[in-house]
Design a protein around this motif. Structure first.
Motif, PDB file in Angstrom:
ATOM      1  N   ILE A  35       0.898  -0.928  -0.162  1.00 40.15           N
ATOM      2  CA  ILE A  35       0.122  -0.083   0.014  1.00 40.15           C
ATOM      3  C   ILE A  35       0.795   1.376   0.041  1.00 40.15           C
ATOM      4  N   ASN A  36       1.923   1.198   0.772  1.00 40.54           N
ATOM      5  CA  ASN A  36       2.765   2.322   0.883  1.00 40.54           C
ATOM      6  C   ASN A  36       3.388   2.503  -0.444  1.00 40.54           C
ATOM      7  N   LYS A  37       3.917   1.636  -1.132  1.00 38.79           N
ATOM      8  CA  LYS A  37       4.508   1.726  -2.466  1.00 38.79           C
ATOM      9  C   LYS A  37       3.278   2.452  -3.502  1.00 38.79           C
ATOM     10  N   ALA A  38       2.143   1.876  -3.429  1.00 43.56           N
ATOM     11  CA  ALA A  38       1.247   2.512  -4.305  1.00 43.56           C
ATOM     12  C   ALA A  38       0.686   3.732  -3.967  1.00 43.56           C
ATOM     13  N   VAL A  39       0.759   4.442  -2.895  1.00 42.58           N
ATOM     14  CA  VAL A  39      -0.018   5.339  -2.468  1.00 42.58           C
ATOM     15  C   VAL A  39       1.104   6.458  -2.268  1.00 42.58           C
ATOM     16  N   LEU A  40       1.980   6.159  -1.336  1.00 43.12           N
ATOM     17  CA  LEU A  40       3.002   7.420  -0.786  1.00 43.12           C
ATOM     18  C   LEU A  40       4.079   7.725  -1.737  1.00 43.12           C
TER      19      LEU A  40
END
Length: 51
Positions: free
Chosen positions: A12-17
């Motif tokens: 999720i971090n890789k996709a969003v942040l």
């Protein structure tokens, strides 16, 4: 279970942040929220890879 939760968070971090390394962020000049973001991503990544 704990490790799989952190793996999901890492994805999720890789996709969003935003990726601050691609922006050539200088940690000496980073703002507080940027340092917090780097710290969060480091925490999640080490928990996803460790154990």
């Amino acid at each position: 279970m704990k490790k799989s939760l952190f793996r999901l968070l890492a994805q999720i971090n890789k996709a969003v942040l935003p990726s601050l390394s691609k922006r050539r962020l200088d940690l000496a000049k980073a703002s507080k929220w940027q340092l917090a973001l780097v710290g969060w991503r480091y925490y999640v990544t080490t928990r996803a890879l460790g154990d």
